[in-house]
Design an enzyme around this catalytic site. Sequence first.
Site, short mmCIF file in Angstrom:
data_model
loop_
_atom_site.label_atom_id
_atom_site.label_comp_id
_atom_site.label_asym_id
_atom_site.label_seq_id
_atom_site.Cartn_x
_atom_site.Cartn_y
_atom_site.Cartn_z
N HIS A 1 -42.18 23.45 75.68
CA HIS A 1 -41.25 23.46 76.81
C HIS A 1 -40.15 24.50 76.62
CE1 HIS A 1 -43.27 20.04 78.51
NE2 HIS A 1 -43.20 19.43 77.34
N GLU B 1 -32.90 15.42 59.78
CA GLU B 1 -32.10 15.43 58.56
C GLU B 1 -32.53 16.58 57.63
OE1 GLU B 1 -29.46 14.38 57.46
OE2 GLU B 1 -29.57 14.25 55.28
N LYS C 1 -16.31 16.70 52.09
CA LYS C 1 -17.09 15.47 51.95
C LYS C 1 -16.68 14.40 52.94
CE LYS C 1 -20.12 12.89 49.82
NZ LYS C 1 -21.51 13.19 50.21
N ASN D 1 -2.58 12.82 52.39
CA ASN D 1 -3.94 12.95 52.89
C ASN D 1 -3.98 12.26 54.24
OD1 ASN D 1 -6.75 13.00 53.27
ND2 ASN D 1 -6.98 11.05 52.19
N GLY D 2 -4.38 12.98 55.30
CA GLY D 2 -4.45 12.38 56.63
C GLY D 2 -3.81 13.29 57.65
N LYS E 1 -29.97 19.43 56.20
CA LYS E 1 -29.80 19.74 54.77
C LYS E 1 -29.94 21.24 54.54
CE LYS E 1 -28.21 17.04 53.32
NZ LYS E 1 -27.93 15.95 54.16
N TRP F 1 -7.77 20.48 52.29
CA TRP F 1 -8.71 21.06 53.24
C TRP F 1 -7.90 21.22 54.52
CZ3 TRP F 1 -11.19 19.66 57.93
CH2 TRP F 1 -12.31 20.44 58.24
N CYS G 1 -8.18 15.49 52.38
CA CYS G 1 -7.62 16.03 51.15
C CYS G 1 -7.77 14.96 50.08
CB CYS G 1 -6.13 16.33 51.33
SG CYS G 1 -5.81 17.41 52.73
N ARG H 1 -13.22 16.61 48.30
CA ARG H 1 -12.55 16.18 49.53
C ARG H 1 -11.86 17.35 50.24
NH1 ARG H 1 -11.76 10.68 49.65
NH2 ARG H 1 -10.07 10.96 51.14
N GLU I 1 -26.87 23.33 56.06
CA GLU I 1 -25.52 23.17 55.51
C GLU I 1 -25.37 23.72 54.10
OE1 GLU I 1 -24.11 19.14 54.99
OE2 GLU I 1 -26.15 18.45 54.64
C1 F6R Z 1 -24.37 16.07 55.70
C2 F6R Z 1 -23.26 15.17 55.59
C3 F6R Z 1 -22.48 14.87 56.82
C4 F6R Z 1 -22.09 13.38 56.83
C5 F6R Z 1 -21.15 13.10 58.01
C6 F6R Z 1 -20.77 11.64 58.07
O1 F6R Z 1 -25.00 16.23 54.46
O2 F6R Z 1 -22.95 14.68 54.54
O3 F6R Z 1 -23.17 15.22 57.98
O4 F6R Z 1 -23.25 12.62 56.93
O5 F6R Z 1 -19.99 13.87 57.87
O6 F6R Z 1 -20.15 11.24 56.89
P1 F6R Z 1 -20.00 9.73 56.52
O7 F6R Z 1 -21.36 9.18 56.25
O8 F6R Z 1 -19.14 9.71 55.31
O9 F6R Z 1 -19.36 9.06 57.70
#
Ligand code: F6R
Length: 607
Positions: free
Chosen positions: A503, A480, A602, A101-102, A484, A75, A2, A27, A487
């Site tokens: 396989h 990756e 995030k 937050n937490g 992208k 969140w 949050c 967040r 998501e």
């Molecule tokens: C994907 C993305 C997530 C983060 C993951 C780790 O675009 O952003 O998969 O890479 O949640 O986050 P951090 O790097 O903040 O530990």
Amino acid sequence: MCGIVGYTGAQNAAPVLLEGLKKLEYRGYDSAGIAVMDQDRIEVSKVRGRIAALCEKTRDGASVPGCTGIGHTRWATHGAPTEENAHPHLSNDGRIAVVHNGIIENYIALREELLREGYHFLSETDTEVIVHLLEYYYRGNVRDALIKTANRLQGSYALGVICADEPGKVYAVREASPLILGIGLGEHFFASDVTALVSHTRSVIYLEDGEFAELSADSVRVFDCSGREIAKKTTRILWDVQAAEKGGYEHFMLKEIMEQPGAVKATIAPRIRDGKVLFAELEGLVPHLPSIRKIVITACGSAYYAGCAGKYALERLCRVPVGVELASELRYSDPLIDSGTLVIAISQSGETADTIAALRECRERGAATLAVVNVVGSSVASLADYTVYTWAGPEIAVATTKGYTTQVTVLYLLALFFAEHLYPDTFGLGRMAETVQTLPRRIQEAIDMNASIPALAAKYHRSPALFFIGRNTDYAAALEGALKMKEISYLHAEAYAAGELKHGTIALIGEHQPVIALCCNPAVMEKSLSNIVEVKSRGAEVLALTFRNNQKILSVADDLLFIPEVEALFSAAVEIVPLQLLAYHVARENGCDIDKPKNLAKSVTVE
Ligand code: F6R
């Protein structure tokens, strides 16, 4: 998971809180609320949904007068995203309000205890125990009540607290969740992230775990967990205010993709001098390098994929085995980690719960720990023995872009740095450092040479599934690229090591199935070409990512994405860029909420 903000000063608090919450919406964004103190009365306003709904409900704050307040964007973790569960939470007597937050891990036991004491609960949240504990311990002094309450809490928390008996005062408490104080003239702030502060002040204080602050319009006092006042250093934020805004782009994600040449340059520039890689922050590690028998990289999501990409350079140059482990798996796997292991934890936010837990586990097992982190002063940074910052600047879009490329770049630099110390006579290290120095330019070229991406997105955006294939370093970038795509566009996207197709997965390839084939590694080019032919002969449409002059691939692919030629060991940081743009434009075609994809946040501070 949050964002919290607080304000005290001469302005009306609500508009300041709402503006700060908008900056923190990345967040979490399922519900929001503010509590504002007017004289000795606290008024709370909450909504289910985004900050825009809270602005509407409070008429941009006008309906909640008062110069002191706290706010929250949520969140959901404990309890559904409803108005009742939204913060701030009030004490039963209505005199204390809390934002959090937490996660409070022992909240069930505390809740039962408080119920026995006669307290009523209005929400399903873990947070509500905090405000009732505060009321329980409050005997006319908020500071004492905070210390007693904090002593009872297990878990992670950044708290904002106001009490109607102390008009004009805001309290902020930190334990394993980020919290920053903003120092203004005749006004003070706190927030989960500096992006919520920079439009008001550039002077900040980073609270450490176990510390709490008492803010009023004209004073800031910080205390340790025993209530002893401590002196704190004020830090100046050097970011451009614009850096935390969209800067004319339609989405933060696009802005952040475009910022990558500059971000990667900021990562590299202070660290290469005369063909040598320098990390002043790792001087203490250098004498231990010869005794390191293996390297374990641990992270989540894209940061984990950054580890997959960096592994090739680390292994090739350092001749040490490198394992890349998902943080959420590593901690439960009784890992073979000891004092001969160097653990590299990668995290953009530095607050990812699984990464923090894995790092703790590895420390307990005696490993040397190195954090690769973007957010200064974050939990991962403070936990590790050594920290290397990626210097990507604030990343607001939920889907990481410059966070990933700068992480990969740091791993390239670390590979060169370790090799320079382990094998100083290795031929070609200086030339490789020069190659890494060209990455910002090549990323810019990769952005410039793919003007056809919006048209390709229009062609492929309705495909029910996309396969990304590649070998070796191309495979790492494919992982990756697929993440992208899924998501932000919500298309099903899978990355496969191209050699694995036969396989099993090739059974899924049929007429017009799009396959995105990464072909940027000359060592496996012929094999990649064979894999393209295999899928094409089953009817696939191939969108190949390769160099402009790669005639063999050009002649078999249906569509093309390009990157400039880059040595394969360092190419993932460039290959990913057209794939980020493709995901962005596909998501745009599909009308998705690109900066805030559904079900995501995030900073993933829950395990
Ligand atoms: C994907 C993305 C997530 C983060 C993951 C780790 O675009 O952003 O998969 O890479 O949640 O986050 P951090 O790097 O903040 O530990």
